[in-house]
Scaffold this motif. Structure first.
Motif, mmCIF file in Angstrom:
data_model
loop_
_atom_site.group_PDB
_atom_site.id
_atom_site.type_symbol
_atom_site.label_atom_id
_atom_site.label_comp_id
_atom_site.label_asym_id
_atom_site.label_seq_id
_atom_site.Cartn_x
_atom_site.Cartn_y
_atom_site.Cartn_z
ATOM 1 N N LYS A 170 52.832 37.246 47.397
ATOM 2 C CA LYS A 170 53.516 37.709 48.619
ATOM 3 C C LYS A 170 53.327 39.213 48.803
ATOM 4 N N LYS A 171 53.448 39.953 47.707
ATOM 5 C CA LYS A 171 53.259 41.414 47.778
ATOM 6 C C LYS A 171 51.825 41.739 48.206
ATOM 7 N N ASN A 172 50.866 40.998 47.662
ATOM 8 C CA ASN A 172 49.472 41.268 48.000
ATOM 9 C C ASN A 172 49.198 40.972 49.481
ATOM 10 N N THR A 173 49.780 39.892 49.989
ATOM 11 C CA THR A 173 49.638 39.584 51.420
ATOM 12 C C THR A 173 50.271 40.680 52.269
ATOM 13 N N MET A 174 51.391 41.217 51.810
ATOM 14 C CA MET A 174 52.028 42.334 52.521
ATOM 15 C C MET A 174 51.093 43.526 52.611
ATOM 16 N N VAL A 175 50.356 43.801 51.525
ATOM 17 C CA VAL A 175 49.424 44.937 51.528
ATOM 18 C C VAL A 175 48.322 44.718 52.568
ATOM 19 N N ARG A 205 52.251 50.886 45.800
ATOM 20 C CA ARG A 205 53.241 51.480 44.892
ATOM 21 C C ARG A 205 54.619 51.551 45.567
ATOM 22 N N GLU A 206 54.620 51.770 46.870
ATOM 23 C CA GLU A 206 55.882 51.839 47.621
ATOM 24 C C GLU A 206 56.664 50.523 47.527
ATOM 25 N N ILE A 207 55.968 49.396 47.502
ATOM 26 C CA ILE A 207 56.638 48.098 47.450
ATOM 27 C C ILE A 207 56.797 47.578 46.011
ATOM 28 N N GLY A 208 56.540 48.452 45.045
ATOM 29 C CA GLY A 208 56.783 48.108 43.656
ATOM 30 C C GLY A 208 55.613 47.482 42.923
ATOM 31 N N GLY A 209 54.435 47.525 43.540
ATOM 32 C CA GLY A 209 53.255 46.931 42.933
ATOM 33 C C GLY A 209 52.339 47.959 42.294
ATOM 34 N N ILE A 210 51.298 47.444 41.659
ATOM 35 C CA ILE A 210 50.256 48.275 41.053
ATOM 36 C C ILE A 210 48.911 47.758 41.559
ATOM 37 N N PRO A 211 48.013 48.644 42.033
ATOM 38 C CA PRO A 211 46.686 48.181 42.454
ATOM 39 C C PRO A 211 45.882 47.722 41.230
ATOM 40 N N ALA A 212 45.553 46.438 41.183
ATOM 41 C CA ALA A 212 44.884 45.891 39.993
ATOM 42 C C ALA A 212 43.460 46.398 39.834
ATOM 43 N N CYS A 213 42.806 46.728 40.950
ATOM 44 C CA CYS A 213 41.406 47.167 40.877
ATOM 45 C C CYS A 213 41.264 48.517 40.186
ATOM 46 N N LEU A 214 42.247 49.394 40.382
ATOM 47 C CA LEU A 214 42.128 50.775 39.908
ATOM 48 C C LEU A 214 42.018 50.821 38.383
ATOM 49 N N GLY A 215 40.856 51.260 37.904
ATOM 50 C CA GLY A 215 40.613 51.369 36.473
ATOM 51 C C GLY A 215 40.174 50.079 35.811
ATOM 52 N N TYR A 216 40.100 48.981 36.563
ATOM 53 C CA TYR A 216 39.699 47.709 35.965
ATOM 54 C C TYR A 216 38.236 47.776 35.549
ATOM 55 N N GLN A 217 37.982 47.699 34.258
ATOM 56 C CA GLN A 217 36.642 47.821 33.697
ATOM 57 C C GLN A 217 35.923 49.062 34.233
ATOM 58 N N GLY A 218 36.700 50.106 34.497
ATOM 59 C CA GLY A 218 36.140 51.374 34.956
ATOM 60 C C GLY A 218 35.994 51.507 36.460
ATOM 61 N N TYR A 219 36.450 50.504 37.229
ATOM 62 C CA TYR A 219 36.327 50.611 38.693
ATOM 63 C C TYR A 219 37.175 51.788 39.179
ATOM 64 N N PRO A 220 36.612 52.658 40.063
ATOM 65 C CA PRO A 220 37.269 53.933 40.357
ATOM 66 C C PRO A 220 38.294 53.938 41.489
ATOM 67 N N ASP A 274 39.116 43.605 50.008
ATOM 68 C CA ASP A 274 39.481 42.737 48.893
ATOM 69 C C ASP A 274 40.532 43.444 48.045
ATOM 70 N N CYS A 275 41.724 42.881 48.015
ATOM 71 C CA CYS A 275 42.880 43.569 47.446
ATOM 72 C C CYS A 275 43.555 42.693 46.393
ATOM 73 N N THR A 276 43.912 43.280 45.262
ATOM 74 C CA THR A 276 44.643 42.570 44.215
ATOM 75 C C THR A 276 45.835 43.422 43.793
ATOM 76 N N THR A 277 47.006 42.790 43.733
ATOM 77 C CA THR A 277 48.241 43.498 43.421
ATOM 78 C C THR A 277 48.897 42.924 42.174
ATOM 79 N N ILE A 278 49.301 43.813 41.266
ATOM 80 C CA ILE A 278 50.102 43.420 40.109
ATOM 81 C C ILE A 278 51.567 43.663 40.463
ATOM 82 N N TYR A 279 52.388 42.641 40.257
ATOM 83 C CA TYR A 279 53.822 42.781 40.527
ATOM 84 C C TYR A 279 54.589 42.083 39.407
ATOM 85 N N ASN A 280 55.420 42.860 38.708
ATOM 86 C CA ASN A 280 56.167 42.335 37.552
ATOM 87 C C ASN A 280 55.257 41.640 36.552
#
Length: 289
Positions: free
Chosen positions: A58-63, A89-104, A135-141
């Motif tokens: 749900k958070k990812n769809t919101m983004v 980050r405002e909605i309490g999530g973390i961008p999963a792509c950032l830093g994933y296997q070095g993705y910038p 293409d967006c991926t969100t980590i939430y809790n």
């Protein structure tokens, strides 16, 4: 380790195995005895995990809903990346792509002949006539939601519009063909068939993936297949459906300069839509789109 009939079930429900998942596991074993590829318990989510993945979805769809009005001519992909990271980050999530296997960056934005993993940049300004995938991926809790959407910028050719439309149809047909106790081949067959009937090709090397507890999990999801072949879909599995459909040939190459960007070999446009889905007892549920 073998579970006894009166032991607590592996799913975490607290119930005895015989009253919870024993008949379910026996059904899977029956398919295995008949020669089917079947999932192990690591691919089947518990009710607690499903609820967590649902909330992350749900958070990812919101983004994606948030960024949609900003995707227009004259905006840089670097600016879209910043907006997505700030809102996530405002909605309490973390961008999963950032830093994933070095993705910038915090999101992948792929334009025209870029199939996937396009890296946002302040120097990349959106222009009329382009098509692009966000293409967006969100980590939430601690759980993951993953989805992507296509966008048409300004005056786009009818050829490109058709590619975007047909790719969305491929995803929806694949979703419709994804059923509990059906196979991945059932899904891949209808997806690829629709693309080919419209003169397109589906990328072979890159597919969907299990998603929810980790960013990328088993199984690998193939969007090309034959009916009644491939891994068995069972209730509790969560994964992405995300065919990459090329206007030309299916061949792709990776940009060695950045180690991420995947392009069509013939330089023709590519499109992609992505859902994260849950296989349920009677069908499917879209968790992020």
């Amino acid at each position: 380790m073998k579970i006894g009939r009166n032991d607590k079930c592996w799913c975490g429900s607290g119930r005895k195995y015989k009253a919870c998942h024993m008949s379910f596991d026996n059904r899977i074993k029956d398919y295995w005895n008949r020669g089917y590829e079947v999932p192990d318990h690591s691919m089947i989510k518990t009710p607690e995990q499903i609820e967590g993945i649902r909330e992350a979805g749900k958070k990812n769809t919101m983004v994606l809903d948030f960024i949609t009005p900003y995707v227009k001519e004259g905006v840089s992909t670097g600016e879209l990346n910043r907006l997505i990271e700030e809102y996530t980050r405002e909605i309490g999530g973390i961008p999963a792509c950032l830093g994933y296997q070095g993705y910038p960056k915090s999101v992948c934005i792929s334009i025209d002949d870029v199939v996937c993993h396009g890296i946002p940049s302040d120097d990349q300004i959106l222009k009329s006539g382009q098509i692009l995938n966000v293409d967006c991926t969100t980590i939430y809790n601690g759980y993951f939601g993953d989805a992507s959407r296509m966008f048409c910028i300004g005056e786009v050719s009818e050829e490109k519009k058709k590619l975007v439309r047909v790719t969305k149809e491929c995803v929806d047909l694949a979703l419709e063909a994804t059923k509990p106790w059906g196979t991945m081949g059932d899904m891949g067959y209808v997806c690829n068939k629709h693309a080919v009937e419209n003169g397109y090709s589906v990328v072979r090397e890159i597919g969907g993936h299990g998603c929810g507890v980790q960013f990328h999990e088993e199984p690998w999801v193939n969007h090309i297949g034959e009916p009644d072949e491939g891994i068995l879909f069972v209730p509790g599995m969560t994964f992405t459906i995300e065919p990459m459909v090329n206007m030309g040939k299916p061949d792709v190459w990776e940009d060695e300069d950045d180690g991420w960007t995947i392009r069509t070999e013939d330089g023709k446009p590519s499109a992609q839509w992505e859902y994260t889905i849950l296989v349920t007892e009677d069908g499917t549920e879209i968790l992020s789109h």
